[in-house]
Design an enzyme around this catalytic site. Structure first.
Site, mmCIF file in Angstrom:
data_model
loop_
_atom_site.group_PDB
_atom_site.id
_atom_site.type_symbol
_atom_site.label_atom_id
_atom_site.label_comp_id
_atom_site.label_asym_id
_atom_site.label_seq_id
_atom_site.Cartn_x
_atom_site.Cartn_y
_atom_site.Cartn_z
ATOM 1 C CG ASN A 174 22.949 21.270 19.927
ATOM 2 O OD1 ASN A 174 21.517 21.444 20.903
ATOM 3 N ND2 ASN A 174 24.062 20.887 20.537
ATOM 4 C CG HIS A 221 23.812 15.881 23.869
ATOM 5 N ND1 HIS A 221 23.513 16.100 25.186
ATOM 6 C CD2 HIS A 221 23.754 16.482 23.440
ATOM 7 C CE1 HIS A 221 22.862 17.672 25.468
ATOM 8 N NE2 HIS A 221 23.299 17.608 24.062
ATOM 9 C CE1 TYR A 243 19.765 19.442 22.412
ATOM 10 C CE2 TYR A 243 19.103 17.553 23.665
ATOM 11 C CZ TYR A 243 20.123 18.691 23.849
ATOM 12 O OH TYR A 243 20.700 18.969 24.786
ATOM 13 N NE ARG A 260 19.327 17.222 29.983
ATOM 14 C CZ ARG A 260 20.042 17.931 28.714
ATOM 15 N NH1 ARG A 260 20.060 17.094 27.858
ATOM 16 N NH2 ARG A 260 19.979 18.610 28.802
ATOM 17 C CD GLU A 304 21.679 14.063 27.010
ATOM 18 O OE1 GLU A 304 22.767 13.599 27.600
ATOM 19 O OE2 GLU A 304 20.844 14.839 27.391
#
Length: 660
Positions: free
Chosen positions: A108, A157, A166, A220, A303
């Site tokens: 991020n 996360h 990611y 996910r 997740e």
């Protein structure tokens, strides 16, 4: 307007970008068309005035300012900038979207830093460019937070394994922008380049078989059509060849594998690596890829289904899931039709409705999860016990990884629920034929339900032999299965998908007590002749109970043992005792003598004492001290060479010389 992942307003900016391309590319119908230029500015003014907001922060703070930056830079680069007043307002809007880099981590942070770079170029601000590039490369450091871990895994996360998804976002963002900085004062170099190179070469690329990344690493993202495919990676690797020329050969071998110019075995180096920070092991040989995804009270489950409508039905995907790949195509597009209560490698109840975690980051529950590795061979263990939403099941599971085979053991298997309990061996695409070999006789099987329960039975499918040395209630099913992408990810189609699927499992029945399983996965076994020639005597299952699970490989002279509790193991006429729960591997190596590898799967112990009472030698006491381990070293492999009477410091279980 409020959709979190398929947010329609972002398409408006995408359309504007395409308009800018038509306007700026010589030879197009709309090149330097004044009417089109006016429409571009009208569209941007409309966006500015409407100020659309998404309830997904990522759209507002990353997607929108990045796309806006690309639009403005494209117009600037072609000497046709957007009207100055509007341009200034849009740049200010980019700044306000994410006024600080500080809150962001890992991938991020890379994404936010990218539009900071765009803004620096638009404003010719060297100070801002320095800030942006520092942030862009900041994730290239080892951390116990989100990002690259000290064992070279990747988390995002929370403490959630995310090498795919990611991890790829981080690689793509850094490489794509670092190539534009080559030759400038902001270029990527030195230690930062080394960390990127090691992560790509030693973790990401080995996790790809042929052109597909292991689904165990996607989180996910596995519920997005085409997500395991790495078709877009070669262009990034081409850039890395120029940025990191010392390792160009490795990158080009990976390019050849991914593009299919060479087979999936091309350039694959035999290795076995346990990632003690991430509860994950990857084991590979040129002929196959195998990994195991586990979860402890130190790490987070995959997740699922919270917020973005993605990852539904993934609950059991962290409970010892095993991805076995030969061609890399074994799971292509299978996910909408998968039986998600029959994930390969997992022991769990066959529930009609898969539980859904209550939070985005749901931690595991048990401390005893870990592994030992010497870089070529690994043994890992997972204590499974879950009472969430009626699961009410438990098992002690271990995997022992050698060259030709992976031995899988389960003990203390029990359930208090109403659903049948199953250990799934595999669930992959049906390759058109399979067979069962019992008592030396091969029986071809086609679509339908089949059983094989004889002692030392084999099931053959897809170039792999599955050996059940003690038999058991083994079920084989080949059938058409159907489902919808929409059922596992609400952002995608609700059209019916149909695929032929091969499933193999051990049925433990309803509410079993102290049940067991034992099977070996042997890639390369294709027919009864291969079964006959396979040296079954190489594999000795010495114990498989609630206290000890142990396998000895005769040809390798390699012993792997999981001590779930303090206890002892009879071995070669002597006894091995440990005073704490641990995982122990013992191997005799040329020129190095007897070498012990030990790990603490609970990551809590200060020391483990191993006492050897061999049949023909005097007692030997080894004390493995762990109280000096730094926080990020907990769970690592400790090494002791007995014949040289020395301990070896080891902070990574990868690429060690001790197994050569």
């Amino acid at each position: 307007m409020t959709h979190r992942t398929q947010w329609s307003p972002i398409r408006h900016l995408g359309n504007v970008f395409q308009m800018c391309r038509s306007y700026t590319i010589p030879g197009t119908k709309w090149y330097r068309n004044s009417s089109l230029k006016a429409d571009i500015e009208k569209a941007l003014q409309y966006w500015y005035d409407a100020t659309p907001r998404c309830n997904n922060w990522w759209m507002n703070q990353i997607a929108v300012p990045q796309q806006m930056g690309r639009i403005l830079l494209l117009m600037d680069r072609k000497g046709t900038p957007v009207e100055s007043g509007l341009r200034k307002k849009l740049i200010a809007r980019m700044e306000s979207a994410a006024p600080s880099l500080a809150p962001h981590t890992g991938a991020n942070k890379v994404d936010v830093a990218i539009h900071y770079m765009y803004r620096a170029c638009l404003t010719h601000d060297a100070r801002l460019m320095k800030m942006a590039t520092d942030a862009l490369f900041e994730p290239l450091s080892y951390t116990m937070k989100e990002g690259i871990q000290h064992d070279n895994s990747y988390m995002q996360h929370g403490p959630q394994l995310y090498v795919g998804g990611y991890g790829m976002v981080m690689i793509q963002g850094i490489v794509t922008n670092a190539k534009a900085l080559v030759g400038t004062e902001f270029a990527l170099s030195g230690e930062k380049l080394g960390i990127l190179s090691r992560f790509v070469r030693e973790t990401y690329l080995p996790s790809i078989r042929g052109g597909s990344l292991s689904w165990n690493l996607l989180g996910r993202g596995v519920t997005r059509p085409g997500s395991p495919s790495q078709r877009g990676l070669p262009s990034l690797l081409e850039d890395l060849c120029r940025m990191d020329p010392a390792h160009e050969r490795e990158y080009r071998q990976a390019i050849d594998r991914i593009r299919g110019d060479r087979g999936p075995e091309w350039g694959v180096v035999p290795e076995s690596r346990y990632y003690y920070r991430a509860d994950y092991v990857r084991h590979q040989r040129p002929g196959y890829f195998f990994d195991v995804r586990m979860v402890s009270n130190r790490t987070a489950r995959n997740e699922q289904g919270v917020g973005n409508g993605e990852g539904f039905k993934q609950y059991f995907l962290s409970d010892g899931a095993t991805a076995l790949q030969i061609s890399g195509k074994e799971f292509d597009g299978i996910y909408p039709v998968w039986d998600w209560s029959a994930i390969p490698g997992v022991t769990c109840p066959q529930m009609e409705k898969i539980p859904l975690a209550q939070s985005w980051v749901a931690m595991g529950k048990n401390p005893f999860v870990g592994g030992v590795s010497d870089g070529m061979y690994s043994a890992v263990a997972y204590r499974y016990a879950d009472d969430y939403q009626g699961i009410d099941s438990e098992a002690r599971k271990a995997w022992f990884m050698f060259d030709r085979e992976i031995v899988c053991l389960g003990s203390a298997i029990g359930s208090r629920g109403k659903a049948p309990l199953r250990t799934t061996v595999n669930q992959c695409l049906w390759e058109g034929g399979a067979s069962v070999v019992e008592d030396g006789r091969e029986r071809k099987i086609s679509k339908g339900n089949h059983e094989c329960g004889g002692k030392s039975a084999w099931v053959l499918h897809g170039g792999v032999g599955y050996w059940f040395p003690s038999g058991g209630n083994v079920k084989v099913v080949a059938r058409e299965q159907q489902g919808k992408w929409h059922d596992i990810n609400t952002n995608y189609s609700d059209e019916i998908v149909k695929k032929d699927v091969f499933s193999l499992w051990v049925d433990h029945g309803i509410q079993p007590e102290a049940a067991l399983y034992a099977y070996a996965i042997v890639p390369g076994i294709k027919n009864a002749g291969d079964v006959k020639n396979y040296p079954v005597n190489n594999i000795g299952i010495l114990r498989n109970d609630a206290t000890v699970q142990a396998v000895y490989h005769k040809e390798l002279d390699l012993l792997q043992t999981v001590f779930w509790e303090p206890g002892e193991l009879a071995f070669k006429g002597g006894v091995i005792r440990v005073d704490r729960p641990c995982i122990l591997m013992m191997k005799r190596l040329p020129r190095k003598g007897l070498v012990f590898y030990l790990a603490d799967p609970t990551q809590t112990l200060d020391k483990v004492t191993v006492t050897l009472n061999p049949a023909s030698r005097s007692k030997k006491v080894l004390t493995f001290r762990m109280d000096g381990d730094k926080a990020w070293e907990k769970g690592r492999t400790h090494v002791y060479e007995m014949d040289r009477n020395r301990y070896l410091s080891l902070t990574s279980s990868a690429s060690l010389p001790y197994s050569q």
